[in-house]
Design a protein around this motif. Structure first.
Motif, PDB file in Angstrom:
ATOM      1  N   ASP A  88       0.839  -1.196   0.000  1.00 50.10           N
ATOM      2  CA  ASP A  88       0.000   0.000   0.000  1.00 50.10           C
ATOM      3  C   ASP A  88       0.874   1.246   0.000  1.00 50.10           C
ATOM      4  OD1 ASP A  88      -2.332  -1.431   0.021  1.00 50.10           O
ATOM      5  OD2 ASP A  88      -2.501  -1.460   2.206  1.00 50.10           O
ATOM      6  N   GLU A  90       1.401   4.992   1.172  1.00 49.01           N
ATOM      7  CA  GLU A  90       0.979   6.024   2.116  1.00 49.01           C
ATOM      8  C   GLU A  90       1.100   7.382   1.431  1.00 49.01           C
ATOM      9  OE1 GLU A  90      -0.487   5.796   4.929  1.00 49.01           O
ATOM     10  OE2 GLU A  90      -0.397   3.602   5.004  1.00 49.01           O
ATOM     11  N   ARG A 135      -6.199   9.383   0.277  1.00 49.92           N
ATOM     12  CA  ARG A 135      -5.092   8.458   0.448  1.00 49.92           C
ATOM     13  C   ARG A 135      -5.324   7.210  -0.398  1.00 49.92           C
ATOM     14  NH1 ARG A 135      -0.516  10.661   2.554  1.00 49.92           N
ATOM     15  NH2 ARG A 135      -1.157  12.348   3.960  1.00 49.92           N
ATOM     16  N   THR A 137      -4.466   4.295   0.240  1.00 45.95           N
ATOM     17  CA  THR A 137      -4.873   3.184   1.105  1.00 45.95           C
ATOM     18  C   THR A 137      -6.364   3.186   1.411  1.00 45.95           C
ATOM     19  OG1 THR A 137      -4.212   4.530   3.010  1.00 45.95           O
ATOM     20  CG2 THR A 137      -2.616   2.919   2.191  1.00 45.95           C
ATOM     21  N   GLU A 138      -7.036   4.306   1.193  1.00 51.70           N
ATOM     22  CA  GLU A 138      -8.464   4.407   1.495  1.00 51.70           C
ATOM     23  C   GLU A 138      -9.341   3.985   0.314  1.00 51.70           C
ATOM     24  OE1 GLU A 138      -8.901   8.502   2.412  1.00 51.70           O
ATOM     25  OE2 GLU A 138      -7.864   8.384   4.355  1.00 51.70           O
TER      26      GLU A 138
END
Length: 286
Positions: A88, A90, A135, A137-138
């Motif tokens: 992932d 960041e 983000r 990751t979201e």
């Protein structure tokens, strides 16, 4: 630019995964790789974007062996969207896409107007221009796929190498992605599980089976019932799509193919159907 793959052999731990592959991705055309799981599609693509080194054979970019180019030179010409996504990030959506500009930048150089314009256009092309601050990751799986495709577009490559690019995408975004590939007219080498998508978007198909290219040609010539039974183990008929006129494969979902349909479980080498040639220039795009 075009890609020529010449007598390519790739092995893992002493096992040959791709054996003597010979194919062409012609300039400005969309060339598809299709075949069952384990047939060698991803392995072949990994050699094209230099994640793997072939045991024998060559990958040529308009006549130049890719192994003779530096990684930065390769990245300015070839962009990849692999199946494996790595860890992932960041980072924000925009920051991930901006990584695609790295091959054009000196160390520690900042963004310029060209970089900002290219990144903005790449995000707009995949419909993620309103998510730049989120983000990575979201994001959902489909959103991540679109962002990584935008990163590939931001490289402004001559050649796109895409491994199952419609994975994780809903039907609308699958259709939009395929339309985007058609409109872009870049040299594109793409693997697809969806044979109807491949028949619609690709100028030329190469069918892989047990690591070998067993048929090559325009989709309408390649995707014949006998080959579908023999290579994929399915009963199917091919008709004209009522909206587009493309070949449309109608599968029998009630039963697989049997021996009488031409399926041989891989015990006998598969031959190209009548009228299907080896690697060569594809058809004109519809």
């Amino acid at each position: 630019m075009r890609i020529d793959i010449e007598d390519l052999h790739v092995a893992y731990a002493g096992r040959t995964v791709v054996a003597g592959a010979q194919l062409i991705a012609a300039e400005g055309e969309i060339t598809g790789l299709v075949g069952p799981n384990g047939s060698g599609k991803s392995t072949l693509l990994r050699t094209v974007y230099r994640h793997l080194k072939p045991a024998a054979g060559r990958v040529l970019l308009s006549g130049t062996d890719l192994r003779r180019l530096t990684p930065a030179e390769t990245a300015r010409h070839v962009a990849a969207l692999p199946q494996e996504r790595g860890g992932d990030f960041e980072l924000t959506v925009r920051e991930v896409v901006a990584i695609g500009r790295t091959p054009y930048k000196r160390a520690f150089a900042g963004e310029d107007t060209t970089d900002r314009d290219v990144v903005a256009r790449a995000l707009a092309d995949v419909g993620m221009e309103h998510h730049t601050g989120r983000r990575f990751t979201e994001l959902s799986g489909g959103e991540r796929q679109r962002v990584l495709l935008a990163r590939a577009f931001a490289q402004q490559p001559d050649v796109l190498v895409l491994d199952e690019p419609t994975n994780h995408l809903d039907i609308r975004h699958q259709v939009e992605l395929l339309a985007l590939l058609r409109a872009g007219r870049r040299t594109t080498l793409v693997s697809l599980h969806d044979l109807n998508a491949a028949a619609s978007v690709c100028d030329r198909l190469h069918v892989l089976h047990d690591g070998r290219v067993v048929a090559s040609g325009p989709p309408r010539e390649v995707l014949q019932p006998a080959l579908l039974a023999e290579v994929f183990g399915v009963r199917a008929t091919v008709v004209d799509h009522p909206l587009t006129g493309d070949p449309l494969i109608a599968f029998d979902h009630r039963a697989p193919a049997d021996a009488s349909d031409g399926h041989n479980n891989g015990d006998v080498p598969v031959s190209a159907p009548s009228g299907v040639s080896g690697a060569g220039p594809g058809r004109s795009h519809r």
